[in-house]
Design an enzyme around this catalytic site. Sequence first.
Site, mmCIF file in Angstrom:
data_model
loop_
_atom_site.group_PDB
_atom_site.id
_atom_site.type_symbol
_atom_site.label_atom_id
_atom_site.label_comp_id
_atom_site.label_asym_id
_atom_site.label_seq_id
_atom_site.Cartn_x
_atom_site.Cartn_y
_atom_site.Cartn_z
ATOM 1 C CE LYS A 1 -97.936 -47.262 104.031
ATOM 2 N NZ LYS A 1 -98.033 -47.456 102.583
ATOM 3 N NE ARG B 1 -93.698 -43.792 101.882
ATOM 4 C CZ ARG B 1 -94.973 -43.479 102.171
ATOM 5 N NH1 ARG B 1 -95.276 -42.857 103.267
ATOM 6 N NH2 ARG B 1 -95.937 -43.821 101.342
ATOM 7 N NE ARG C 1 -105.301 -44.214 97.823
ATOM 8 C CZ ARG C 1 -104.194 -44.391 98.541
ATOM 9 N NH1 ARG C 1 -104.217 -45.126 99.640
ATOM 10 N NH2 ARG C 1 -103.058 -43.862 98.143
ATOM 11 N NE ARG D 1 -102.943 -39.768 98.296
ATOM 12 C CZ ARG D 1 -102.296 -40.560 99.152
ATOM 13 N NH1 ARG D 1 -102.915 -41.076 100.195
ATOM 14 N NH2 ARG D 1 -101.030 -40.859 98.956
ATOM 15 N NE ARG E 1 -97.821 -42.649 96.114
ATOM 16 C CZ ARG E 1 -99.068 -42.809 96.523
ATOM 17 N NH1 ARG E 1 -100.057 -42.775 95.662
ATOM 18 N NH2 ARG E 1 -99.320 -43.004 97.796
HETATM 19 P P1 AMP Z 1 -98.796 -41.752 101.952
HETATM 20 O O1 AMP Z 1 -100.089 -41.071 102.214
HETATM 21 O O2 AMP Z 1 -98.235 -42.413 103.175
HETATM 22 O O3 AMP Z 1 -98.853 -42.680 100.754
HETATM 23 O O4 AMP Z 1 -97.728 -40.591 101.589
HETATM 24 C C1 AMP Z 1 -97.900 -39.778 100.457
HETATM 25 C C2 AMP Z 1 -96.563 -39.210 100.016
HETATM 26 O O5 AMP Z 1 -95.994 -38.415 101.071
HETATM 27 C C3 AMP Z 1 -95.498 -40.268 99.711
HETATM 28 O O6 AMP Z 1 -95.627 -40.793 98.397
HETATM 29 C C4 AMP Z 1 -94.219 -39.444 99.894
HETATM 30 O O7 AMP Z 1 -93.995 -38.596 98.790
HETATM 31 C C5 AMP Z 1 -94.583 -38.564 101.089
HETATM 32 N N1 AMP Z 1 -94.205 -39.243 102.345
HETATM 33 C C6 AMP Z 1 -95.037 -39.795 103.277
HETATM 34 N N2 AMP Z 1 -94.333 -40.350 104.278
HETATM 35 C C7 AMP Z 1 -93.022 -40.158 103.990
HETATM 36 C C8 AMP Z 1 -91.796 -40.520 104.614
HETATM 37 N N3 AMP Z 1 -91.780 -41.233 105.748
HETATM 38 N N4 AMP Z 1 -90.640 -40.142 104.033
HETATM 39 C C9 AMP Z 1 -90.645 -39.421 102.890
HETATM 40 N N5 AMP Z 1 -91.755 -39.081 102.222
HETATM 41 C C10 AMP Z 1 -92.936 -39.432 102.756
#
Ligand code: AMP
Length: 214
Positions: free
Chosen positions: A13, A88, A127, A160, A171
């Site tokens: 994404k 989400r 990654r 990360r 996740r």
């Molecule tokens: P990402 O970089 O989009 O994979 O986000 C990393 C982490 O941030 C996710 O695994 C969640 O713990 C948190 N996170 C990101 N976006 C959201 C969201 N829309 N709602 C809740 N938690 C989020």
Amino acid sequence: MRLIMLGAPGAGKGTQAKILSKKLSVPHISTGDIFRANIKNETELGILAKTYIDAGKLVPDETTIGIVKNRLLESDCASGFILDGFPRTLAQAMSLDETLANMGMELTGVVNIEVDDEKIIKRMQGRRVCPNCGASYHQTNNPSKNGTNCDHCSTELIIRDDDKPETVISRLETYHKQTEPLIKYYNNKKLLVAVDGWQEVESITNEILSALGV
Ligand code: AMP
């Protein structure tokens, strides 16, 4: 263009959102990036978010929704936006509908990047990210020039915290339980565009652009 990028963690994404943001000249809004910047700066939000992120869980809706609402009110979003990692949950999606309706805006489309869990687990192992500027790489699919440092700021790349195998599994579980229902939600609204995420980065971008009629 007002787009949402949907897909499991590691589906690509963020990579696609960054490319589309440049091509379509609209801001890229990543809730994950916002949380990571807050964690780096040790803000109150960052300290709260870290406990959820490190456990592979979602940051609570009320916190996340407020952040996105405020971001959408900034002037650069008037021309459109690409939301990456938001919504989400169904509550987030419904609240986004309400926010956009209040702003007199509608979504153009929702891009769902499809990749099997097995492939995601393998992909996440490769990654690497830049802890300074947030650039993202993959050891085999998209390495940095020297393989160890960021092309933009030369900082040494890291894994990360939440890309550790045990967190990736949590996740993915969180994604299937809380985020996957959004596919049906947006499909019912005739907004969903599905693309195969297991291709070259450029082919995925082309597939998205042609599905959106750009
Ligand atoms: P990402 O970089 O989009 O994979 O986000 C990393 C982490 O941030 C996710 O695994 C969640 O713990 C948190 N996170 C990101 N976006 C959201 C969201 N829309 N709602 C809740 N938690 C989020």
